[in-house]
Design a protein around this motif. Structure first.
Motif, PDB file in Angstrom:
ATOM      1  N   ARG A 161       4.524   8.607 -10.785  1.00  6.59           N
ATOM      2  CA  ARG A 161       3.911   7.502 -11.179  1.00  6.59           C
ATOM      3  C   ARG A 161       4.290   6.225 -10.824  1.00  6.59           C
ATOM      4  O   ARG A 161       5.329   5.766 -11.010  1.00  6.59           O
ATOM      5  CB  ARG A 161       3.959   7.765 -12.873  1.00  6.59           C
ATOM      6  N   PHE A 162       3.093   5.288 -10.288  1.00  7.16           N
ATOM      7  CA  PHE A 162       3.576   4.465  -9.353  1.00  7.16           C
ATOM      8  C   PHE A 162       2.948   2.980 -10.150  1.00  7.16           C
ATOM      9  O   PHE A 162       1.687   3.177 -10.155  1.00  7.16           O
ATOM     10  CB  PHE A 162       2.743   4.559  -8.118  1.00  7.16           C
ATOM     11  N   TRP A 178       4.383  11.090  -1.065  1.00  2.15           N
ATOM     12  CA  TRP A 178       4.920  11.093  -2.433  1.00  2.15           C
ATOM     13  C   TRP A 178       5.311  12.585  -2.893  1.00  2.15           C
ATOM     14  O   TRP A 178       4.308  13.466  -2.622  1.00  2.15           O
ATOM     15  CB  TRP A 178       4.546  10.151  -3.558  1.00  2.15           C
ATOM     16  N   ALA A 180       1.661   3.243  -2.443  1.00  2.96           N
ATOM     17  CA  ALA A 180       0.972   4.225  -3.183  1.00  2.96           C
ATOM     18  C   ALA A 180       0.168   5.073  -2.437  1.00  2.96           C
ATOM     19  O   ALA A 180      -0.263   6.197  -2.600  1.00  2.96           O
ATOM     20  CB  ALA A 180       0.550   3.837  -4.390  1.00  2.96           C
ATOM     21  N   GLU A 192       2.027  -1.015 -10.087  1.00  5.79           N
ATOM     22  CA  GLU A 192       2.046  -2.395  -9.514  1.00  5.79           C
ATOM     23  C   GLU A 192       1.825  -3.410 -10.314  1.00  5.79           C
ATOM     24  O   GLU A 192       0.589  -3.352 -10.918  1.00  5.79           O
ATOM     25  CB  GLU A 192       1.068  -2.179  -8.444  1.00  5.79           C
ATOM     26  N   THR A 231       0.624  -1.316  -0.034  1.00  3.78           N
ATOM     27  CA  THR A 231       0.042   0.082   0.046  1.00  3.78           C
ATOM     28  C   THR A 231       1.060   1.428  -0.014  1.00  3.78           C
ATOM     29  O   THR A 231       0.466   2.351   0.418  1.00  3.78           O
ATOM     30  CB  THR A 231      -0.916   0.056   1.103  1.00  3.78           C
ATOM     31  N   PRO A 253      -5.094   7.061  -3.460  1.00  2.00           N
ATOM     32  CA  PRO A 253      -3.545   7.032  -3.747  1.00  2.00           C
ATOM     33  C   PRO A 253      -2.961   8.510  -3.496  1.00  2.00           C
ATOM     34  O   PRO A 253      -3.801   9.550  -3.819  1.00  2.00           O
ATOM     35  CB  PRO A 253      -3.431   6.425  -4.855  1.00  2.00           C
ATOM     36  N   CYS A 276      -0.367   9.418  -4.945  1.00  2.00           N
ATOM     37  CA  CYS A 276       0.327   9.522  -6.208  1.00  2.00           C
ATOM     38  C   CYS A 276      -0.474   9.152  -7.558  1.00  2.00           C
ATOM     39  O   CYS A 276      -1.388   8.490  -7.334  1.00  2.00           O
ATOM     40  CB  CYS A 276       1.512   8.921  -6.198  1.00  2.00           C
ATOM     41  N   GLU A 277       0.026   9.127  -8.764  1.00  2.00           N
ATOM     42  CA  GLU A 277      -0.467   8.543 -10.042  1.00  2.00           C
ATOM     43  C   GLU A 277      -0.289   7.098  -9.789  1.00  2.00           C
ATOM     44  O   GLU A 277       0.894   6.669  -9.933  1.00  2.00           O
ATOM     45  CB  GLU A 277      -0.092   9.170 -11.103  1.00  2.00           C
ATOM     46  N   ARG A 278      -1.098   6.233  -9.539  1.00  2.00           N
ATOM     47  CA  ARG A 278      -1.195   4.871  -9.520  1.00  2.00           C
ATOM     48  C   ARG A 278      -1.761   4.087 -10.618  1.00  2.00           C
ATOM     49  O   ARG A 278      -3.075   4.409 -11.150  1.00  2.00           O
ATOM     50  CB  ARG A 278      -1.788   4.349  -8.136  1.00  2.00           C
ATOM     51  N   THR A 279      -0.934   3.182 -11.187  1.00  2.00           N
ATOM     52  CA  THR A 279      -1.437   2.075 -12.307  1.00  2.00           C
ATOM     53  C   THR A 279      -1.182   0.765 -11.963  1.00  2.00           C
ATOM     54  O   THR A 279      -0.138   0.344 -11.641  1.00  2.00           O
ATOM     55  CB  THR A 279      -0.774   2.537 -13.687  1.00  2.00           C
ATOM     56  N   VAL A 280      -2.206  -0.074 -12.160  1.00  2.00           N
ATOM     57  CA  VAL A 280      -2.098  -1.669 -11.613  1.00  2.00           C
ATOM     58  C   VAL A 280      -1.929  -2.158 -12.945  1.00  2.00           C
ATOM     59  O   VAL A 280      -2.640  -1.733 -13.877  1.00  2.00           O
ATOM     60  CB  VAL A 280      -3.394  -1.957 -10.790  1.00  2.00           C
TER      61      VAL A 280
END
Length: 267
Positions: free
Chosen positions: A104-105, A99, A94, A107, A92, A126, A128-132
């Motif tokens: 850009r985070f 940050w 992010a 996972e 977790t 989140p 930050c900018e989070r991308t799975v």
């Protein structure tokens, strides 16, 4: 939820439960307010047997969490704005770390693990900018990462936590080849060190009741990990678990001189 009830995916819930317990301590060394939600939403824990080996593994998870927190934030403070967590599990960072703007985070993990995570954290925001990125790390994960917006021309902070020991030497080398190919000059990496892996696997085989996940361990690159990284263009530093623990006010039951590896691609 199938991927959280069997194989490596199940270990993610075990780590979340350890982090939840640490969060409840008055003298905690990190905060993870989301870990309890994972523990409550997941399947029941498998009963285990305590012991010195089990206690050491719990302490290692706690210390590595804070150690890797610090390394990822230090990378961001240095100007790196692209972070990738491989086999992210129920991480977790992010959501819980502070940050700087522009991070850009990414996972990367199995689809079922990420689906459970997204459902549990549906109301969380989140920081930050989070991308799975749903992907199997034994397949074309790097292509999926690129498709998700990852830019290999930019320096990246890579986190590989609790993963390499589950891979064969060939699979670990293939994974690290992929990481290296995507790492622009100035990139950084943090993971567990391979030194001591053989000892840990032997301990798990001797006391399987203390290491439920031990039967899945394959050793990764083991003792050769640091030299492999150096041979592939990384500047490497190894950090003792005992030293890291002492810096956070904790004591290990034995002197663990090797525990974590950090590396940087020279600019």
């Amino acid at each position: 939820m199938d991927e959280l009830t069997r194989g490596v995916g199940r270990t993610a819930l075990g780590v979340a439960r350890i982090r939840a317990a640490e969060h409840r301590r008055e003298d905690r060394i990190f905060a993870d307010p989301y870990a309890e939600a994972f523990a409550a939403a997941g399947p029941p824990a498998v009963p285990g047997t305590g012991g010195a080996g089990r206690d050491l593994m719990v302490l290692q998870v706690i210390i590595r969490t804070r150690f890797f927190d610090d390394r990822m934030l230090a990378a961001a403070a240095s100007g790196i704005r692209q972070v990738v967590v491989l086999a992210a599990g129920l991480d977790t960072r992010a959501f819980r770390l502070d940050w700087p703007d522009g991070v850009r985070f990414f996972e990367v993990d199995l689809p079922g693990v990420l689906a459970f995570k997204e459902a549990t954290l549906a109301d969380a925001e989140p920081r930050c900018e989070r991308t799975v990125v749903p992907a199997d790390l034994r397949e074309d994960w790097s292509g999926r990462l690129r498709d998700a917006g990852f830019d290999p021309s930019l320096p990246t902070a890579w986190l590989i936590e609790g993963l390499l020991i589950y891979l064969s030497a060939d699979d670990a080398a293939s994974l690290m080849d992929g990481v290296t190919a995507l790492s622009a000059p100035g990139s950084r990496l943090a993971s567990e060190d391979g030194a001591g892996t053989a000892w840990l696997i032997d301990l798990a085989r001797t006391h399987p009741e203390q290491f439920p996940a031990g039967r899945l361990w394959k050793g990764g690159l083991g003792e050769a990990y640091a030299s492999w990284m150096e041979e592939h263009g990384w500047r490497v530093a190894c950090h003792g678990l005992s030293d890291a623990a002492a810096s956070y006010g904790r004591v290990t039951p034995r002197d663990m001189r090797r525990g974590f590896l950090t590396a940087e691609r020279p600019s």
